[in-house]
Design a protein around this motif. Structure first.
Motif, PDB file in Angstrom:
ATOM      1  N   GLY A  31       0.794  -1.217   0.000  1.00 26.81           N
ATOM      2  CA  GLY A  31       0.000   0.000   0.000  1.00 26.81           C
ATOM      3  C   GLY A  31       0.825   1.265   0.000  1.00 26.81           C
ATOM      4  N   LEU A  32       2.001   1.223   0.623  1.00 29.34           N
ATOM      5  CA  LEU A  32       2.861   2.404   0.670  1.00 29.34           C
ATOM      6  C   LEU A  32       3.250   2.842  -0.733  1.00 29.34           C
ATOM      7  N   TRP A  33       3.640   1.886  -1.571  1.00 27.08           N
ATOM      8  CA  TRP A  33       4.080   2.206  -2.928  1.00 27.08           C
ATOM      9  C   TRP A  33       2.898   2.468  -3.842  1.00 27.08           C
ATOM     10  N   SER A  34       1.811   1.770  -3.623  1.00 23.82           N
ATOM     11  CA  SER A  34       0.608   2.031  -4.409  1.00 23.82           C
ATOM     12  C   SER A  34       0.144   3.470  -4.217  1.00 23.82           C
ATOM     13  N   SER A  35       0.101   3.903  -2.973  1.00 26.78           N
ATOM     14  CA  SER A  35      -0.333   5.273  -2.680  1.00 26.78           C
ATOM     15  C   SER A  35       0.639   6.295  -3.252  1.00 26.78           C
ATOM     16  N   LEU A  36       1.933   5.954  -3.275  1.00 27.13           N
ATOM     17  CA  LEU A  36       2.922   6.866  -3.867  1.00 27.13           C
ATOM     18  C   LEU A  36       2.595   7.124  -5.334  1.00 27.13           C
ATOM     19  N   LEU A  82      -7.328   8.491 -10.824  1.00 31.16           N
ATOM     20  CA  LEU A  82      -8.124   7.293 -11.119  1.00 31.16           C
ATOM     21  C   LEU A  82      -7.636   6.095 -10.319  1.00 31.16           C
ATOM     22  N   GLY A  83      -6.405   6.163  -9.822  1.00 35.34           N
ATOM     23  CA  GLY A  83      -5.893   5.080  -8.991  1.00 35.34           C
ATOM     24  C   GLY A  83      -6.682   4.902  -7.706  1.00 35.34           C
ATOM     25  N   LEU A  84      -7.412   5.936  -7.306  1.00 34.61           N
ATOM     26  CA  LEU A  84      -8.235   5.824  -6.098  1.00 34.61           C
ATOM     27  C   LEU A  84      -9.376   4.830  -6.276  1.00 34.61           C
ATOM     28  N   ALA A  85      -9.645   4.453  -7.515  1.00 34.25           N
ATOM     29  CA  ALA A  85     -10.679   3.440  -7.753  1.00 34.25           C
ATOM     30  C   ALA A  85     -10.325   2.125  -7.075  1.00 34.25           C
ATOM     31  N   PHE A  86      -9.032   1.902  -6.858  1.00 36.57           N
ATOM     32  CA  PHE A  86      -8.590   0.649  -6.253  1.00 36.57           C
ATOM     33  C   PHE A  86      -8.674   0.686  -4.728  1.00 36.57           C
ATOM     34  N   PHE A  87      -9.092   1.830  -4.196  1.00 35.04           N
ATOM     35  CA  PHE A  87      -9.231   1.967  -2.743  1.00 35.04           C
ATOM     36  C   PHE A  87     -10.201   0.925  -2.181  1.00 35.04           C
ATOM     37  N   PHE A  88     -11.179   0.551  -2.995  1.00 29.59           N
ATOM     38  CA  PHE A  88     -12.176  -0.421  -2.545  1.00 29.59           C
ATOM     39  C   PHE A  88     -11.559  -1.797  -2.290  1.00 29.59           C
ATOM     40  N   PHE A  89     -10.381  -2.034  -2.857  1.00 32.10           N
ATOM     41  CA  PHE A  89      -9.735  -3.331  -2.695  1.00 32.10           C
ATOM     42  C   PHE A  89      -8.759  -3.348  -1.513  1.00 32.10           C
ATOM     43  N   ALA A 127      -7.684   2.558   6.705  1.00 29.81           N
ATOM     44  CA  ALA A 127      -7.175   3.655   7.531  1.00 29.81           C
ATOM     45  C   ALA A 127      -5.683   3.874   7.267  1.00 29.81           C
ATOM     46  N   ARG A 128      -4.935   2.785   7.191  1.00 31.17           N
ATOM     47  CA  ARG A 128      -3.499   2.902   6.924  1.00 31.17           C
ATOM     48  C   ARG A 128      -3.258   3.466   5.526  1.00 31.17           C
ATOM     49  N   PHE A 129      -4.072   3.041   4.565  1.00 33.81           N
ATOM     50  CA  PHE A 129      -3.892   3.513   3.198  1.00 33.81           C
ATOM     51  C   PHE A 129      -4.168   5.015   3.105  1.00 33.81           C
ATOM     52  N   LEU A 169      -3.684   7.078   5.470  1.00 28.31           N
ATOM     53  CA  LEU A 169      -2.502   7.688   6.090  1.00 28.31           C
ATOM     54  C   LEU A 169      -1.361   7.794   5.076  1.00 28.31           C
ATOM     55  N   TYR A 170      -1.156   6.737   4.301  1.00 28.43           N
ATOM     56  CA  TYR A 170      -0.125   6.761   3.264  1.00 28.43           C
ATOM     57  C   TYR A 170      -0.418   7.858   2.229  1.00 28.43           C
ATOM     58  N   LEU A 171      -1.671   7.926   1.799  1.00 25.23           N
ATOM     59  CA  LEU A 171      -2.054   8.944   0.819  1.00 25.23           C
ATOM     60  C   LEU A 171      -1.797  10.349   1.363  1.00 25.23           C
ATOM     61  N   SER A 172      -2.140  10.555   2.614  1.00 25.14           N
ATOM     62  CA  SER A 172      -1.934  11.863   3.244  1.00 25.14           C
ATOM     63  C   SER A 172      -0.451  12.188   3.345  1.00 25.14           C
ATOM     64  N   MET A 173       0.336  11.196   3.729  1.00 23.25           N
ATOM     65  CA  MET A 173       1.777  11.406   3.871  1.00 23.25           C
ATOM     66  C   MET A 173       2.415  11.798   2.542  1.00 23.25           C
ATOM     67  N   TRP A 174       2.116  11.047   1.479  1.00 20.40           N
ATOM     68  CA  TRP A 174       2.702  11.354   0.176  1.00 20.40           C
ATOM     69  C   TRP A 174       2.194  12.693  -0.354  1.00 20.40           C
ATOM     70  N   SER A 175       0.957  13.036  -0.046  1.00 18.14           N
ATOM     71  CA  SER A 175       0.415  14.327  -0.486  1.00 18.14           C
ATOM     72  C   SER A 175       1.204  15.478   0.126  1.00 18.14           C
ATOM     73  N   VAL A 176       1.514  15.354   1.400  1.00 15.58           N
ATOM     74  CA  VAL A 176       2.313  16.382   2.073  1.00 15.58           C
ATOM     75  C   VAL A 176       3.717  16.436   1.472  1.00 15.58           C
ATOM     76  N   VAL A 177       4.303  15.270   1.252  1.00  7.80           N
ATOM     77  CA  VAL A 177       5.664  15.203   0.701  1.00  7.80           C
ATOM     78  C   VAL A 177       5.736  15.890  -0.657  1.00  7.80           C
ATOM     79  N   PHE A 178       4.827  15.536  -1.555  1.00  4.28           N
ATOM     80  CA  PHE A 178       4.900  16.080  -2.912  1.00  4.28           C
ATOM     81  C   PHE A 178       4.417  17.528  -2.978  1.00  4.28           C
ATOM     82  N   PHE A 179       3.624  17.932  -2.002  1.00  3.25           N
ATOM     83  CA  PHE A 179       3.189  19.329  -1.960  1.00  3.25           C
ATOM     84  C   PHE A 179       4.345  20.250  -1.577  1.00  3.25           C
ATOM     85  N   ILE A 180       5.130  19.831  -0.587  1.00  2.00           N
ATOM     86  CA  ILE A 180       6.194  20.715  -0.093  1.00  2.00           C
ATOM     87  C   ILE A 180       7.535  20.495  -0.795  1.00  2.00           C
ATOM     88  N   LEU A 181       7.698  19.372  -1.489  1.00  2.00           N
ATOM     89  CA  LEU A 181       8.992  19.061  -2.100  1.00  2.00           C
ATOM     90  C   LEU A 181       9.508  20.172  -3.017  1.00  2.00           C
TER      91      LEU A 181
END
Length: 314
Positions: A161-166, A180-187, A192-194, A196-208
């Motif tokens: 999930g960490l790499w998928s969310s990335l 469109l990758g969020l379509a796979f969220f149902f799987f 909750a962890r996923f 969290l991963y999405l939020s983490m990467w969003s912050v990373v790529f926003f501030i990078l």
């Protein structure tokens, strides 16, 4: 310790396999059209891309006109300025060649991660050749956009999930198709962890990008990005351009180019979501692959800017 004889043996086996043959065909296409673009001076798209990195460092707008460097304007997100950086720092002739090769290789790699038989992956490789040619001819990012969607699916399918969310977040921050990758969220099993991963990467790529430019410039550029995309959509809708999509097909069919986009997007989204009512099939391999196929088709079929070079995504 690296076993070089074993590596050579595997390399020889791959080069003579069906997968190896299609890989070298793809690679030849990427190289041929990169060189062709250089010879014919037809690489405006790449000039747009590499100039984005220059604008990042000089704290200039990512979305303004720069006629001294290229025609047209950039429509990709802020983090793309860093994504293109390794190529932009090279001479244009070398950067362009490696850019095409990168887009070719990452999509080929993504296809190899699909949970289907080898012969089917080979078939996909051959079927994709016409679309690959168009993408390589135009130095497009679309092959990588497709690879990100596929990898977000296959990494999740392998409980990574960490790499998928990335790949979902990076794809979205570069070109909105990645969402469109969020379509796979149902799987996802641990949602909750996923999240969290999405939020983490969003912050990373926003501030990078802020490490290479001022935070104020980056903040303002997000507003510019929204405006640039809205203007592009308006241009596609009002200036007679006909996208190669369902939207373009029906507008041309009834000679009415004023039909609002929502008249197509809402039914399209509804149709896209219908399969998700089949809860019992979420763990079925074939069902998941069909959802992946649907996710790859949707941004092409329901876009106001679909071109022939966009179809490598589907």
């Amino acid at each position: 310790m690296i076993n070089f004889p074993e590596l050579l043996r595997k390399g020889k086996t791959f080069s003579t396999s069906k997968q190896g043959i299609i890989f070298f065909i793809w690679l030849a296409i990427a190289l041929f059209f990169a060189i062709n673009s250089l010879i014919t001076h037809r690489f405006n798209n790449y000039l747009i891309f590499e100039n984005v990195f220059r604008n990042l460092l000089s704290e200039q707008s990512f979305y303004a006109q720069y006629p001294q460097f290229h025609d047209d304007v950039n429509h990709y997100g802020q983090v793309f300025s860093l994504f293109i950086a390794p190529f932009a720092m090279l001479p244009n002739w070398l950067g362009l060649i490696l850019w095409n090769v990168f887009n070719c290789v990452i999509l080929f790699y993504a296809l190899q991660t699909l949970p289907v038989k080898s012969d089917k992956r080979v078939m996909i490789g051959y079927i994709a050749i016409p679309c690959l040619i168009e993408s390589m001819l135009n130095q497009q990012f679309n092959a990588t956009a497709a690879a990100f969607i596929i990898l977000s699916f296959t990494r999740l399918n392998n409980n990574k999930g960490l790499w998928s969310s990335l790949f979902i977040v990076l794809g979205t921050f570069i070109k909105l198709y990645g969402i469109l990758g969020l379509a796979f969220f149902f799987f996802v099993k641990n949602k909750a962890r996923f999240i969290l991963y999405l939020s983490m990467w969003s912050v990373v790529f926003f501030i990078l990008p802020m490490f290479f430019s001022s935070p104020l410039t980056i903040f303002e550029s997000y507003q510019e990005w929204f405006i640039a995309l809205a203007e592009k959509n308006l241009t596609n809708t009002t200036q007679g351009s006909v996208p190669i999509s369902i939207i373009g097909f029906f507008r041309s069919l009834i000679y009415d180019y004023d039909i609002p986009n929502l008249a197509f997007l809402m039914p399209g989204a509804f149709i896209f979501m219908i399969p998700f009512l089949k809860w019992s099939s979420f763990q079925d391999k074939t069902f998941r692959l069909l959802i992946l196929a649907s996710a790859l088709l949707f941004p092409v079929l329901f876009s106001t800017s679909s071109e022939d070079c966009t179809y490598i995504i589907s």
